[in-house]
Structures are given as structure tokens and as C-alpha cells.
Design an enzyme around this catalytic site. Structure first.
Site: not given
Length: 252
Positions: A25, A93-94, A194, A224
Site C-alpha cells: 500500500f 505487506s498489503m 516492523d 518493514h
């Protein structure tokens, strides 16, 4: 709106084993390009799409929703599946959440998943205010560049568009409900430090999936965006070993 430098999609036609790579994202293919190129260098076919609303300006992202992002990923999966005998999903992530949704929908057509700090559960409680706040302000400070390695810029947005963020929060609930449908082999890379996705995401993922071939590896030196961080080579090498183990047709 012109694309940001490095935000272009990446494709490579290689052998009969394919990898679909998905960014996160407010990010872009820039954060995943080294991983995609490492896979391509080992003879794999690779697709790294640019998700709608990304790679230009955060206002463009506010005009999109999670079904738009997923539709692009699924379209690339279908194209790659026509070219390849096996397809694996790599997500950050996303991008990890989108990969899980795709795996739940397509079952055995997905040979395995390699996820880096996947977003399965929204962090903290601030997201609960999004249904109201998003109508008051269009954005808040961004989440990009959570990288331990000095001098790294992932090329993400400096603002977090709240209409899109609200849609992402809704999407995590969809993914959570689908986790028991995940049966494919999974390699999970997780950064203990993270500052975007909390440990609860990884824990929830591991506790609910039905996969029996599961491994978690910790990235102690990275934050992250670990694909651009100190442990990037660990991710690249580990993911390629994972694919070779499960795909006899993989080269290298």
C-alpha cells in the site's frame, strides 16, 4: 499524472515456472524490483504489476479501492498461468494480503506463497476512526521508508490517503475470514522490528491457515520494507530455494 521513477511494472518471460510479485500500500514495483529481477535471473517467468492508484500521486490512490488492486493482480495471475506450468506468489505487506486472497480463490492453481511482513490485521486502534476521519481530511502522513538500511528510499507516497486506507482496512477482514482456505505451502519472512505491520498480523496468519508446509523466518536486521533492507538477499535466496523445492521445472 506521470509515473514516479522506478514505479514501472516489470515482466520477464523465462521458463515454465512463474512468480507473481505484489508490492504494498502506497508503494510501487520499485520496492520489489530487486526481488523480481533475482527470480528472473534464475530462469523464472516473472510478473510485477503496478497496482491502480500507485506510483503517481497519493490523490490517485484515494480514487481506488481494494477490488481495483485485486483485479489487477488476478489479471496478471491469469496471464502468467497461461504461460507457466506452476505459479508462485511473492507479496510484501498489503501485497501479501492480496496474494492470500488470490490463493484462497484459486486453490491448487497457486503452487505456494512467499510473504514478507504481510498485512493481515490492521495495527493499533486508529483505523477504527477511518469511517469518519476520511470524510474530514483526505490524508495523513505516510508510512513509506520503514527501512533500517541508511539512504534507502522505497519511492512510496509521503501521504496516506484515507479513503483508500479505509478500503484496505475493510479488505483485511475479508482476508481474515478466508485464512482457513489457505492450504498452499507458505514461507513467511517477518521483521521483529516492523513499524508498520505489528507481530499480530503474522501470528493471526499462522494460527488460522490450513497449510501444513509452513516456515517462518525472522529478519532481525530489517524493518518493514525488508525487500530493500539488510536482509534482502536472505529473502531472495530463501524464496528461490522454496520455489526450487516445490517446482521441478525451476532452473538454477
Amino acid at each position: 499524472m506521470p509515473l514516479m521513477p522506478g514505479a514501472e511494472p516489470y515482466r520477464h518471460h523465462g521458463g515454465p515456472v512463474g512468480v507473481l510479485v505484489c508490492h504494498g500500500f502506497t508503494g510501487s514495483p520499485f520496492s520489489m524490483r530487486p526481488w523480481a529481477e533475482a527470480a528472473a535471473a534464475q530462469g523464472l517467468s516473472v510478473s510485477l504489476p503496478l497496482l491502480p492508484g500507485h506510483g503517481t500521486h497519493w490523490r490517485d490512490l484515494n480514487m481506488t479501492r481494494w477490488p481495483d488492486w485485486y483485479a489487477t493482480l488476478e489479471r496478471e495471475f491469469e496471464l502468467l498461468s497461461k504461460e507457466c506450468e506452476q505459479v508462485f506468489l511473492f507479496g510484501l505487506s498489503m501485497g501479501g494480503a492480496l496474494s492470500l486472497h488470490l490463493a484462497a480463490r484459486h486453490g491448487a492453481a497457486v503452487s505456494g506463497l512467499v510473504l514478507v511482513n504481510p498485512l493481515v490485521k490492521m495495527p493499533g486502534q486508529a483505523h477504527r476512526a477511518l469511517p469518519v476521519v476520511r470524510h474530514l481530511v483526505p490524508s495523513l502522513p505516510g508510512i513509506a521508508n520503514d527501512v533500517a538500511k541508511p539512504g534507502v528510499d522505497e519511492g512510496g507516497y509521503t501521504r496516506n490517503p484515507l479513503h483508500a486506507a479505509h478500503s484496505m482496512a475493510q479488505f483485511t477482514k475479508v482476508v481474515q475470514a478466508e485464512l482457513p482456505q489457505i492450504t498452499q505451502p507458505l514461507l513467511l519472512f517477518r521483521s521483529p522490528q516492523d513499524h508498520v505491520v505489528t507481530p499480530g498480523s503474522g501470528a493471526l496468519l499462522l494460527s488460522r491457515i490450513s497449510s501444513t508446509d509452513v516456515e517462518e523466518r525472522l529478519l532481525e536486521r530489517s524493518f518493514h520494507v525488508a525487500t530493500l533492507d539488510h536482509d534482502a538477499e536472505t529473502i531472495f535466496e530463501g524464496s528461490l530455494d522454496f520455489v526450487r523445492r516445490l517446482a521441478p521445472g525451476a532452473k538454477g
